[in-house]
Design an enzyme around this catalytic site. Structure first.
Site, PDB file in Angstrom:
ATOM      1  CD  GLU A 127      -2.907   1.164   2.347  1.00  0.00           C
ATOM      2  OE1 GLU A 127      -2.790   0.306   3.249  1.00  0.00           O
ATOM      3  OE2 GLU A 127      -3.775   2.037   2.329  1.00  0.00           O
ATOM      4  N   GLY A 267       3.531   2.620  10.768  1.00  0.00           N
ATOM      5  CA  GLY A 267       3.285   1.822  11.958  1.00  0.00           C
ATOM      6  C   GLY A 267       3.112   0.341  11.675  1.00  0.00           C
ATOM      7  CB  ALA A 268       1.176  -2.002  11.642  1.00  0.00           C
ATOM      8  CG  MET A 269       0.460  -3.189   4.972  1.00  0.00           C
ATOM      9  SD  MET A 269      -0.555  -1.765   4.473  1.00  0.00           S
ATOM     10  CE  MET A 269      -1.839  -2.621   3.565  1.00  0.00           C
ATOM     11  CD  GLU A 270      -4.600  -1.971   5.915  1.00  0.00           C
ATOM     12  OE1 GLU A 270      -3.614  -1.519   6.526  1.00  0.00           O
ATOM     13  OE2 GLU A 270      -5.297  -1.278   5.154  1.00  0.00           O
ATOM     14  CG  ASN A 271       0.232  -6.749   4.182  1.00  0.00           C
ATOM     15  OD1 ASN A 271       0.124  -5.899   3.320  1.00  0.00           O
ATOM     16  ND2 ASN A 271       1.183  -6.731   5.109  1.00  0.00           N
ATOM     17  CD  GLU A 304      -2.431  -1.835  10.866  1.00  0.00           C
ATOM     18  OE1 GLU A 304      -2.961  -2.040   9.752  1.00  0.00           O
ATOM     19  OE2 GLU A 304      -2.055  -0.702  11.232  1.00  0.00           O
ATOM     20  CG  HIS A 307      -7.343  -1.767   8.287  1.00  0.00           C
ATOM     21  ND1 HIS A 307      -8.206  -0.874   7.699  1.00  0.00           N
ATOM     22  CD2 HIS A 307      -6.237  -1.050   8.642  1.00  0.00           C
ATOM     23  CE1 HIS A 307      -7.642   0.341   7.717  1.00  0.00           C
ATOM     24  NE2 HIS A 307      -6.464   0.265   8.289  1.00  0.00           N
ATOM     25  CD  GLU A 326      -6.118   3.445   6.808  1.00  0.00           C
ATOM     26  OE1 GLU A 326      -6.231   3.291   8.034  1.00  0.00           O
ATOM     27  OE2 GLU A 326      -5.518   2.619   6.080  1.00  0.00           O
TER      28      GLU A 326
HETATM   29  N1  B3K Z   1      -2.901   1.055   5.701  1.00  0.00           N
HETATM   30  C1  B3K Z   1      -1.592   1.230   6.232  1.00  0.00           C
HETATM   31  C2  B3K Z   1      -0.922   2.503   5.797  1.00  0.00           C
HETATM   32  C3  B3K Z   1      -0.250   2.414   4.486  1.00  0.00           C
HETATM   33  C4  B3K Z   1       0.552   3.661   4.217  1.00  0.00           C
HETATM   34  C5  B3K Z   1       1.096   3.684   2.842  1.00  0.00           C
HETATM   35  N2  B3K Z   1       1.954   4.827   2.631  1.00  0.00           N
HETATM   36  C6  B3K Z   1      -1.581   1.162   7.724  1.00  0.00           C
HETATM   37  C7  B3K Z   1      -2.855   1.484   8.385  1.00  0.00           C
HETATM   38  O1  B3K Z   1      -3.412   2.554   8.293  1.00  0.00           O
HETATM   39  O2  B3K Z   1      -3.374   0.615   9.028  1.00  0.00           O
HETATM   40 ZN    ZN Z   2      -5.300   1.861   8.832  1.00  0.00          ZN
END
Ligand code: B3K
Ligand code: ZN
Length: 905
Positions: A127, A267-271, A304, A307, A326
């Site tokens: 992302e 911070g983190a990513m919700e893959n 996360e 999400h 978000e």
């Molecule tokens: N969705 C990601 C943020 C991605 C940022 C890309 N530049 C983390 C979050 O909001 O949970």
């Molecule tokens: Zn988020």
């Protein structure tokens, strides 16, 4: 491709559906750091909803080496390669299979977007538009596909191979290699793809979800960090339970993994099923993490995880809709943290804990989002245009977006909000949708027309509500006249889009004895409650309460029911009264903040003119009463006794003068310290938390108040007593909260005139030796030094420049860069804005250096000067020079957008 030309502006109005859809993808990776081979086999078809008939398929791709393309197994000739991707012609009429092979170089990827190597392991961050740095694709969120992923790598170097979904196969290969195959049963956009490979270990738990299905939960880290994973795992389990209970949403995969990485842009990513986290938001034990770290971890793990439904199951149609996921997910994590801190207790304790969380969230909003809204990057919650989407992961999209979601709940209540959420998932599960879709679901589920509410998504700027009150003693009527608009700073935003907002304006009326009065609005049969949410929808609107037996004091915007600025002329007496009596804890805190802000701004004006400073004794007395009031929780008292930050205060001045604000704030802190010295000492003693460390809100509140007392005491003219306390606390601490607070108190005391800085320096050296091998603690060590008060003989810029040469400093690691560079440039306004411009010169050097390595991180730092026009002429001129210097040297689209907007504004 329209959206990849350098500096092209992308507009929301230009959205068109994709010409092709990709139903499924099979990805094969041969993972080698400098040369990873990717085979990407996609099943494509024309999109029946597309406008016109596309003759060519345009796939995005960046920094890739193209090898080959086949259509339905046959090598394909009509392929044009550009730096933005592939253009493929001669496409079959019906469904077809496109198979592409390409190569990328994770070892050299310092941008931390796409596939990269960190500490010898492979990670991805897709992302918003990182997937195109891995392979050629329709890298946009409205193209949703099912993924099968095969990972192959050297078994000794990369024993663990992870991707989204479920593990469907693994085994050994010749030459010491092995493979793993993963399948994600849910359709997803490419930004949710992830892979991880390397030497990692995990803790795991098996739980049963609401419907009784078994789920495997894992937290993966580097081996030395395994003892710091339990809090993250507990937070994950709590998140799963909470989402089942509050929203009826269950974990949909059999397996859910969190992986920690030390090089990460945010911070983190919700893959999907494979959340990747900055180590900062996973790793914690009492010795290394503070109470704030523990609660941040809980919040980010929750965020996360939430999400998975708000973002993944229902995703965004395009990036203009970012707040759809978000804003909503921030709202959900805020509610989760509030519920967790309230625990199982009821009544006042739970209300106080929830209010504490609310105050913390509003502080962030007002300090950061209001400032953003007053500068050149101001944009609506749903932006209209962007150059680089990564610049729009902003306080406005996240925090104001969350306030917008909260307003639905304020209007419809928890049950009405839940009905809206249920309808939203019923309508849109598995789809990529818009903010309008969300609003319509909320409106329909509550039989309301929310057309006017759209303006919260389309108007930039912070609304102002000015309030006039009048009491008719003879008729016992009390009228509140409200007017809404935008301040001068946002006038432009209002004029282009116009129209009043629907503002849920929560109020109460307080009688002479401090108790709430019953509320009966004109036209109502009988009184109903003591807090009412007025629906304020016109530019000017009056609300009349009847049967009001005495002239009341209004408590306005209770619990901060809308993200607005309230203008009402309270006297200092009235604010002191509200601080002592308001039944709404948020407004109790707010009254204290108003009182302090007013006093501090007056002091700053005098300081700017070189006049002598003095403080109204009434203000000190009001704070003394809070300090003494043990019916208030320690956490609340800490927040109420904390002065507004220097950057917030500077922002409130007609012309920002950081030096004057600093002088004012230091003066007031030292007055509070000396006038209330005995009370601070008593508070310090009364709030110790002996025994084993527990990261629970009750103890954290005590530590917070105790350490605030220590910070005040450290500012006494004679800080020797505080130094003794701080040294003892430092030596005896069994947790990082107390140890780092003690160190920070020693630094603060060393800034007193004539103090011996040797004590603080010795403690700093000890701290480094103790935690040399704990990267996250060394980040704190850098940050504490960068944000220290300093003084004429202790110039922080010099300390920072020296620390840039320290062996432990590494600008490529975003956490480390943030701990030193960002902490100084954004967390130490008085030193950063030094009159000689030394801070700005440093800022320019660092933005330029980071631009070449990591544009996303560079662009964040670049935003540090965006409010330059608001400062004193002397500073403004130097800031302009630094911005121009940066503008002339940087190359990335990310930084260019930020500095060009700042200069143009
Ligand atoms: N969705 C990601 C943020 C991605 C940022 C890309 N530049 C983390 C979050 O909001 O949970
Ligand atoms: Zn988020």
């Amino acid at each position: 491709m329209s959206n990849t030309t350098a500096a092209a502006v992308i507009r929301r109005q230009d959205y068109t559906p994709p010409a092709f859809l990709i139903d499924s993808v099979a990805l094969e990776f041969d993972l080698v750091p400098a040369r990873t081979v990717v085979k990407n086999t996609m099943k494509l078809r024309r999109n029946p909803d597309a406008q016109g008939d596309a003759s060519r398929l345009e796939l995005m791709g960046e920094q890739l080496e193209f090898v080959s393309a086949k259509i339905d197994g046959v090598a394909h000739e009509d392929v044009r390669i550009s730096e933005n991707g592939l253009s493929i012609g001669n496409i079959p009429a019906g469904d077809f299979e496109l198979s592409i092979e390409n190569i990328c170089n994770p070892a050299e990827n310092t941008t931390l977007s796409g596939l990269y190597v960190s500490s010898g392991n492979f990670f991805t961050q897709c992302e918003a538009e990182g997937f195109r740095r891995i392979t050629y694709f329709l890298d946009r969120p409205d193209v949703m596909s099912t993924y099968t992923v095969t990972l192959r790598a050297d078994k000794a170097a990369y024993p663990v191979l992870l991707s989204n979904g479920n593990l469907i196969g693994e085994g050994d290969l010749p030459d010491g290699r092995h493979f793993a195959q993963w399948e994600d049963p849910f359709k997803k956009p490419s930004y949710l793809f992830a892979l991880v490979a390397g030497k990692l270990v995990c803790i795991e738990e098996r739980i049963r979800s609401g419907s009784g299905k078994e789920k495997l939960l894992q937290v993966w880290v580097e081996p030395q960090d395994l003892d710091k994973t339990h809090h993250a795992m507990d937070s994950l389990i709590n998140s799963i339970r909470w989402d089942e209970k509050r929203f009826g949403l269950e974990l949909d995969l059999d397996r859910f993994m969190i992986v920690a990485v030390s090089d990460f842009n945010m911070g983190a990513m919700e893959n999907k099923g494979l959340n990747i986290f900055n180590t900062k938001y996973v790793l914690a034990n009492p010795e290394t993490a503070t109470d704030t770290d523990f609660s941040n971890i809980e919040a980010v793990v929750g965020h996360e995880y939430f999400h998975n439904w708000t973002g993944n199951r229902v995703t965004c149609r395009d990036w203009f809709q970012l707040s759809l996921k978000e804003g909503l997910t921030v709202f959900r994590d805020q509610e989760f943290s509030a519920d967790m801190s309230a625990g199982d207790v009821d009544g006042a304790a739970s209300a106080a804990a929830r209010a504490t969380k609310r105050i913390e969230d509003v502080r962030v909003l007002r300090q950061m989002q209001f400032a953003e809204d007053a500068g050149p990057m101001a944009h609506p919650v749903r932006p209209e245009s962007y150059v680089e989407i990564n610049n729009f992961y902003t306080m406005t999209v996240y925090e104001k977006g969350s306030e917008v979601v909260r307003m639905y709940q304020t209007l419809f209540g928890r049950d009405g909000f839940r009905r809206g959420m249920d309808l939203y998932f019923q309508r849109f599960d598995g789809q990529a949708v818009t903010c309008d879709d969300f609003r319509h679901a909320l409106a329909d589920a509550n039989q309301r027309d929310l057309a006017q509410f759209e303006r919260w998504y389309s108007q930039a700027g912070t609304p102002r509500v000015s309030v006039r009150a009048s009491y008719d003693a003879a008729k016992k009527r009390y009228t509140l006249s409200l007017a809404q608009g935008y301040g001068e700073a946002s006038e432009a935003a209002r004029d282009t889009q116009g129209g009043p907002l629907l503002i849920p304006f929560s109020v109460g009326l307080i009688g002479k004895n401090g108790a709430d009065l019953p509320l009966r609005l004109e036209g109502e049969q009988e009184p109903n409650g003591t807090t009412r949410v007025l629906e304020f929808t016109e530019r000017d609107q009056s609300f009349t309460f009847v049967d009001v037996n005495e002239a009341p004091l209004p408590s306005l915007l209770r619990n901060f029911s809308a993200p607005v600025i309230v203008e009402y002329d309270y006297t200092n007496d009235e604010l002191a009264f509200l601080l002592a009596h308001d039944s709404d804890p948020f407004n109790r805190w707010e009254a204290g903040q108003r009182l302090a802000t007013r006093e501090l701004l007056a002091l700053a004006e005098r300081a700017a003119k070189g006049e002598t400073l003095a403080i109204d004794d009434q203000v000190i007395a009001a704070f003394a009463r809070v300090l003494d009031d043990t019916t208030l929780t320690p956490a609340f008292r800490e927040l109420a006794l904390m002065l507004p930050s220097e950057s917030y205060l500077a922002e409130q001045m007609a012309v920002s003068d950081p030096a004057a604000v600093h002088a004012a704030r230091v003066f007031m802190s030292r007055r509070l310290a000396s006038q209330l010295r005995d009370k601070w000492l008593a508070t310090y003693e009364a709030n110790r938390t002996p025994g084993e460390y527990r990261p629970v809100s009750e103890d954290a509140g005590k530590r917070g108040l105790k350490n605030l007392a220590l910070a005040y005491l450290s500012q006494l003219d004679d800080p020797r007593e505080a130094v003794k306390l701080a040294q003892a606390q430092y030596d005896a601490a069994n947790n990082m909260t107390d140890r780092s607070a003690a160190l920070s108190a020693l630094l603060l005391a060393s800034a007193t005139k004539g103090a011996d800085a040797g004590v603080a320096d010795a403690a700093l050296a000890d701290f480094y030796r103790r935690f040399e091998n704990e990267a996250l603690v060394i980040d704190k060590w850098f940050a504490l030094q960068a944000t220290q008060r300093g003084g004429p003989d202790r110039k922080v810029i010099e300390i920072v420049r020296k620390l840039m040469q320290h062996q432990a400093f590494n600008i490529r690691n975003p956490n480390r860069a943030r701990s030193l560079i960002f902490s100084f440039c954004s967390g130490n306004p008085a030193q950063f804005h030094a009159a000689d411009g030394s801070g700005y010169a440093f800022w320019a050097e660092q933005v330029i250096a980071l631009d070449a390595l990591n544009p996303q991180v560079a662009a964040r730092l670049a935003r540090g000067l965006e409010l330059w026009r608001r400062f004193t002429p002397q500073l403004r001129e130097k800031m302009h020079a630094a911005l121009s210097e940066v503008a002339s040297k940087v190359k990335s689209r990310d930084v260019r957008e930020v500095v060009e907007k700042a200069l143009a504004a």
